[in-house]
Design an enzyme around this catalytic site. Structure first.
Site, PDB file in Angstrom:
ATOM      1  N   ASN A   9     -13.830  32.701 -15.649  1.00 32.73           N
ATOM      2  CA  ASN A   9     -13.334  32.410 -14.771  1.00 32.73           C
ATOM      3  C   ASN A   9     -14.606  33.160 -13.287  1.00 32.73           C
ATOM      4  O   ASN A   9     -14.236  33.401 -12.974  1.00 32.73           O
ATOM      5  CB  ASN A   9     -11.939  33.092 -13.736  1.00 32.73           C
ATOM      6  N   TRP A  10     -14.828  31.799 -13.414  1.00 29.57           N
ATOM      7  CA  TRP A  10     -16.321  31.670 -12.497  1.00 29.57           C
ATOM      8  C   TRP A  10     -16.077  31.597 -11.452  1.00 29.57           C
ATOM      9  O   TRP A  10     -17.120  31.743 -10.637  1.00 29.57           O
ATOM     10  CB  TRP A  10     -17.088  30.788 -13.342  1.00 29.57           C
ATOM     11  N   LYS A  11     -14.824  31.072 -10.939  1.00 27.15           N
ATOM     12  CA  LYS A  11     -14.108  31.164  -9.257  1.00 27.15           C
ATOM     13  C   LYS A  11     -15.596  30.222  -9.159  1.00 27.15           C
ATOM     14  O   LYS A  11     -15.952  29.141  -9.557  1.00 27.15           O
ATOM     15  CB  LYS A  11     -14.265  32.564  -8.837  1.00 27.15           C
ATOM     16  N   HIS A  92      -3.480  31.600 -10.493  1.00 29.37           N
ATOM     17  CA  HIS A  92      -4.295  32.980 -10.049  1.00 29.37           C
ATOM     18  C   HIS A  92      -4.389  33.554  -9.128  1.00 29.37           C
ATOM     19  O   HIS A  92      -3.464  33.082  -7.667  1.00 29.37           O
ATOM     20  CB  HIS A  92      -6.120  32.241 -10.045  1.00 29.37           C
ATOM     21  N   GLU A  94      -5.712  34.441  -6.356  1.00 31.68           N
ATOM     22  CA  GLU A  94      -5.957  33.997  -4.713  1.00 31.68           C
ATOM     23  C   GLU A  94      -5.505  32.681  -4.412  1.00 31.68           C
ATOM     24  O   GLU A  94      -6.105  32.079  -3.300  1.00 31.68           O
ATOM     25  CB  GLU A  94      -7.501  33.679  -5.237  1.00 31.68           C
ATOM     26  N   GLU A 164      -2.932  40.061 -13.633  1.00 35.25           N
ATOM     27  CA  GLU A 164      -4.492  40.138 -13.163  1.00 35.25           C
ATOM     28  C   GLU A 164      -3.547  41.686 -11.665  1.00 35.25           C
ATOM     29  O   GLU A 164      -2.911  40.567 -11.087  1.00 35.25           O
ATOM     30  CB  GLU A 164      -4.958  39.298 -12.829  1.00 35.25           C
ATOM     31  N   GLY A 170     -11.823  41.875  -8.324  1.00 35.59           N
ATOM     32  CA  GLY A 170     -12.676  42.179  -7.700  1.00 35.59           C
ATOM     33  C   GLY A 170     -13.333  43.438  -6.442  1.00 35.59           C
ATOM     34  O   GLY A 170     -13.502  43.677  -5.520  1.00 35.59           O
ATOM     35  N   SER A 205     -11.869  43.149 -12.511  1.00 34.98           N
ATOM     36  CA  SER A 205     -12.719  44.267 -12.839  1.00 34.98           C
ATOM     37  C   SER A 205     -13.660  44.683 -13.962  1.00 34.98           C
ATOM     38  O   SER A 205     -13.507  46.042 -14.891  1.00 34.98           O
ATOM     39  CB  SER A 205     -12.706  45.576 -12.010  1.00 34.98           C
ATOM     40  N   GLY A 226     -13.805  37.669 -14.781  1.00 29.82           N
ATOM     41  CA  GLY A 226     -14.152  37.054 -12.847  1.00 29.82           C
ATOM     42  C   GLY A 226     -15.740  37.138 -12.717  1.00 29.82           C
ATOM     43  O   GLY A 226     -16.409  36.913 -13.410  1.00 29.82           O
ATOM     44  N   GLY A 227     -16.305  38.504 -11.971  1.00 30.85           N
ATOM     45  CA  GLY A 227     -17.444  38.530 -11.688  1.00 30.85           C
ATOM     46  C   GLY A 227     -18.257  38.871 -12.999  1.00 30.85           C
ATOM     47  O   GLY A 227     -19.390  38.318 -12.742  1.00 30.85           O
TER      48      GLY A 227
END
Ligand code: 13P
Length: 243
Positions: A9-11, A92, A94, A164, A170, A205, A226-227
């Site tokens: 997930n590159w966001k 998600h 977010e 999640e 993050g 994470s 993610g990151g």
């Protein structure tokens, strides 16, 4: 036996140049897991081209619950299919917290994706406050229930769930493998008979350093990253750890 799956997930990160460099560096040699890349909407065609022949699937980070019409700024499941998208992340945290998406809206998106032939990746997870109040399973149960109530028939048969925990996204804090397994086991039980075949991913994470112990848990079938998915080499290490 469930095939392990790792989704990136590159966001809202990346650029045309970033995607070029990412795929130049991505080497999935030795990884047998299913791999999905979810870039922002404008990069779907570019990333889709890169993925051709790689055996890696394309995913979207969101979609509309509507099929077409006067919904400025929205993107439908049909439009995503036009660009070779196979998966769509829905719910998600977010989107739930920053854009006010309710569990009912998320259920609408889940069903819109599924009825068009996309595989929804449904995200569920509790906040730190909810965990500390020992409400984790109740929260996850109600997020799943909203989808179960909106749909009918075998809705879990072609779906992926991503657990999640909001407090692990993050933050560098990962749920321990035991904490994650407890929730994954609960989710699988909730899904009933269909649950045995459903891929349940962990997200929050995930890095190459913690991936293997998470993936060793019986009900963790992969990761939503993610990151660490923005670094092609690190992402490939996570894919290899999954299988
Ligand atoms: P991080 O891996 O950056 O914690 O993000 C997890 C996530 O939200 C994936 O959807």
């Amino acid at each position: 036996m469930r095939t392990p799956l790792v989704a990136a997930n590159w966001k809202m990160n990346g650029s045309r140049e970033f995607a070029e460099q990412f795929f130049a560096a991505l080497d999935l040699e030795g990884a047998t897991a299913e791999v999905v890349i979810c870039p922002s909407f404008p990069y779907l065609p570019q990333v889709g081209e890169k993925l051709k022949g790689m055996g890696v699937a394309l995913g979207a980070q969101n979609l509309s619950q509507e099929t077409s019409g006067a919904f400025t700024g929205e993107v439908s499941a049909g439009m995503l299919l036009d660009f070779g998208v196979r998966y769509a992340i829905v719910g998600h945290s977010e989107r739930r917290s920053l854009y006010g998406e309710s569990s009912e809206l998320v259920a609408g998106k889940f069903l819109a994706a599924q009825s068009a032939g996309l595989v929804p990746i449904l995200c569920v997870g509790e906040t730190l406050q909810e965990r500390e109040a020992e409400r984790t399973l109740e929260v996850i149960g109600s997020q799943l229930q909203a989808v179960a109530e909106a749909g009918s028939g075998n809705i879990w048969g072609s779906a992926i769930i991503a657990y999640e925990p909001v407090w692990a996204i993050g933050t560098g804090k990962t749920a321990t493998p035991e904490q994650a397994q407890q929730v994954h086991g609960f989710i699988r039980g909730y899904l009933g008979e269909a649950g045995a075949a459903v891929q349940i991913l962990y997200g929050g994470s995930v890095k190459s350093g913690n991936a293997a112990t998470l993936f060793a848990q019986p009900d963790i079938d992969g990761a939503l990253v993610g990151g660490a998915s923005l670094d092609a080499e690190e992402f490939a290490r996570i894919c290899r750890a999954a299988g």
